[in-house]
Design a protein around this motif. Structure first.
Motif, PDB file in Angstrom:
ATOM      1  N   UNK A   1       0.891  -1.198   0.041  1.00 47.96           N
ATOM      2  CA  UNK A   1      -0.062   0.169   0.020  1.00 47.96           C
ATOM      3  C   UNK A   1       0.918   1.410  -0.069  1.00 47.96           C
ATOM      4  N   UNK A   2       0.721   2.241  -1.009  1.00 42.22           N
ATOM      5  CA  UNK A   2       1.392   3.553  -0.989  1.00 42.22           C
ATOM      6  C   UNK A   2       1.018   4.544  -0.309  1.00 42.22           C
ATOM      7  N   UNK A   3       1.711   5.270   0.147  1.00 46.06           N
ATOM      8  CA  UNK A   3       1.300   6.642   0.526  1.00 46.06           C
ATOM      9  C   UNK A   3       0.650   7.365  -0.375  1.00 46.06           C
ATOM     10  N   UNK A   4      -0.546   8.032   0.011  1.00 47.84           N
ATOM     11  CA  UNK A   4      -1.405   8.852  -0.977  1.00 47.84           C
ATOM     12  C   UNK A   4      -2.030   9.982  -0.539  1.00 47.84           C
ATOM     13  N   UNK A   5      -2.496  11.126  -1.006  1.00 43.37           N
ATOM     14  CA  UNK A   5      -3.109  12.041  -0.704  1.00 43.37           C
ATOM     15  C   UNK A   5      -4.461  11.667  -0.759  1.00 43.37           C
ATOM     16  N   UNK A   6      -5.401  12.191   0.228  1.00 45.22           N
ATOM     17  CA  UNK A   6      -6.782  11.725   0.197  1.00 45.22           C
ATOM     18  C   UNK A   6      -7.726  13.278   0.621  1.00 45.22           C
ATOM     19  N   UNK A   7      -8.658  13.106   0.179  1.00 44.77           N
ATOM     20  CA  UNK A   7      -9.616  14.063   0.491  1.00 44.77           C
ATOM     21  C   UNK A   7     -10.813  13.699   1.028  1.00 44.77           C
ATOM     22  N   UNK A   8     -11.531  14.824   1.711  1.00 45.59           N
ATOM     23  CA  UNK A   8     -12.653  14.472   2.721  1.00 45.59           C
ATOM     24  C   UNK A   8     -13.881  13.619   1.818  1.00 45.59           C
ATOM     25  N   UNK A   9     -14.119  14.104   0.485  1.00 40.95           N
ATOM     26  CA  UNK A   9     -14.958  13.333  -0.293  1.00 40.95           C
ATOM     27  C   UNK A   9     -14.682  12.011  -0.726  1.00 40.95           C
ATOM     28  N   UNK A  10     -13.459  11.576  -0.450  1.00 42.66           N
ATOM     29  CA  UNK A  10     -13.058  10.048  -0.774  1.00 42.66           C
ATOM     30  C   UNK A  10     -13.248   9.131   0.349  1.00 42.66           C
ATOM     31  N   UNK A  11     -13.492   9.787   1.772  1.00 43.81           N
ATOM     32  CA  UNK A  11     -13.887   8.967   2.871  1.00 43.81           C
ATOM     33  C   UNK A  11     -15.247   8.438   2.700  1.00 43.81           C
ATOM     34  N   UNK A  12     -15.347   7.006   2.868  1.00 45.45           N
ATOM     35  CA  UNK A  12     -16.539   6.395   2.783  1.00 45.45           C
ATOM     36  C   UNK A  12     -16.693   5.591   4.102  1.00 45.45           C
ATOM     37  N   UNK A  13     -17.832   4.844   4.067  1.00 48.11           N
ATOM     38  CA  UNK A  13     -17.940   3.925   5.389  1.00 48.11           C
ATOM     39  C   UNK A  13     -16.974   2.879   5.481  1.00 48.11           C
ATOM     40  N   UNK A  14     -16.261   2.448   4.148  1.00 47.59           N
ATOM     41  CA  UNK A  14     -15.341   1.469   4.474  1.00 47.59           C
ATOM     42  C   UNK A  14     -14.268   1.729   5.333  1.00 47.59           C
ATOM     43  N   UNK A  15     -14.069   3.134   5.594  1.00 48.25           N
ATOM     44  CA  UNK A  15     -12.927   3.481   6.744  1.00 48.25           C
ATOM     45  C   UNK A  15     -13.435   2.807   8.289  1.00 48.25           C
ATOM     46  N   UNK A  16     -14.647   2.384   8.097  1.00 47.10           N
ATOM     47  CA  UNK A  16     -15.037   1.679   9.597  1.00 47.10           C
ATOM     48  C   UNK A  16     -14.612   0.426   9.746  1.00 47.10           C
ATOM     49  N   UNK A  17     -14.027  -0.317   8.547  1.00 44.78           N
ATOM     50  CA  UNK A  17     -13.835  -1.757   8.719  1.00 44.78           C
ATOM     51  C   UNK A  17     -12.464  -2.141   9.581  1.00 44.78           C
TER      52      UNK A  17
END
Length: 316
Positions: free
Chosen positions: A183-199
């Motif tokens: 897994x690479x380090x990558x920039x992320x925006x708030x719009x890209x956050x979804x419920x899979x983060x809860x996993x």
């Protein structure tokens, strides 16, 4: 069996960093016993007794025998895992546990041995939240960081601290079409956050607007600082774009480096920093088993000799 005190080197078969260190030790006449703990018990065995003087006994490889009471130092690099392919799943799980706590326990308790680094201390230092907390305690500048499994918390952090990057808390290899990946380090925006983060747990960190990276390698009292220019978010993704230069650390950095290592009981560490437009160094991480040997031919720094000095036990 030679009575000279050997250096034990624990790593897998394909480890070029170890190769150059062993060559240097051989040139100095220092005996070396190299093995992969993952070869236990097929081609590696031990007979260790607990005595009033501590661990005594022998370790046997196909070509060497080491007196466990006379080990000079142990260089713990990157051994493979224990495997018992002929056993069923339950028996193999039992055998792996016994090997880990048996062989691993003996190697972790050698009397009068210098560990570079001690495997238990490596395990402690590999937890990123612990490392970041220790970095703050040691006096390093650390970017705002969040560890969370909450999508709402992640979005709020990104909106408050953007731009933000996502980092894996650990980087196990996986395969795509037979090719090993991570897994690479990558920039992320708030719009890209979804419920899979809860996993599971995730690490989000404010992106440092950097002009360069710094790799600092500490071997005992020796500190080697190399600036890496690439223009990449993660310089490890394309070594062909890297240029190197030797630099001096800013005031206070060397003291913080040793304070950090002392916190975990380490004598070696590969530190990564980002340098911003104001020439400030931001701590990113410290790898207690990090790579370093490729930097010597790029910079001329005497890193192989420094590691051999440490393992040989020369005054630091």
């Amino acid at each position: 069996m030679s009575r000279a005190r050997p250096v034990l080197v624990v790593t897998n078969l394909d480890d070029p960093t170890t190769d150059v260190v062993i060559d240097e030790l051989h040139d100095r006449g220092v005996p070396v016993v190299r093995f992969d703990s993952g070869d236990f018990p097929a081609t590696l065995s031990i007979a260790a007794a607990i005595t009033p003087k501590g661990i005594e006994g022998r370790l046997f490889t196909p070509s060497r025998v080491a007196d466990l009471s006379r080990v000079r130092s142990l260089y713990y690099r990157r051994p493979s895992g224990f495997v018992f392919p002929r056993l069923d799943e339950q028996a193999a799980r039992f055998a792996v546990t016994q090997a880990r706590y048996g062989l691993g326990g003996v190697l972790a308790a050698l009397p009068g041995c210098l560990y570079v680094n001690h495997p238990h201390r490596i395990g402690d230092a590999e937890f990123k939240p612990s490392g970041l907390a220790a970095a703050v305690e040691a006096g390093f500048r650390v970017p705002p960081t969040l560890i969370t499994s909450g999508p709402d918390a992640a979005r709020a952090f990104i909106k408050r601290n953007g731009p933000v990057i996502y980092k894996p808390l650990s980087a196990p290899l996986y395969q795509i079409d037979g090719v090993s990946c991570t897994v690479q380090v990558a920039e992320v925006t708030a719009d890209e956050i979804d419920e899979t983060v809860a996993g599971t747990a995730h690490l989000f960190q404010q992106r440092v607007e950097k002009v360069a990276d710094i790799r600092v390698t500490v071997m005992g009292d020796k500190v080697f600082c190399v600036r890496i220019d690439s223009g990449l978010l993660d310089w490890r993704t394309d070594y062909g774009r890297l240029t190197y230069s030797v630099v001096r650390p800013p005031d206070g950095i060397t003291e913080s480096l040793h304070a950090y290592l002392s916190r975990f009981g380490l004598v070696f560490g590969a530190f990564d920093f980002a340098v911003d437009h104001e020439d400030r160094w931001w701590f990113l991480e410290c790898n207690p088993s990090g790579q370093w040997a490729w930097l010597e031919p790029e910079t001329g720094l005497p890193m192989v000799a420094a590691m051999a000095d440490l393992l040989e036990g020369k005054p630091r």
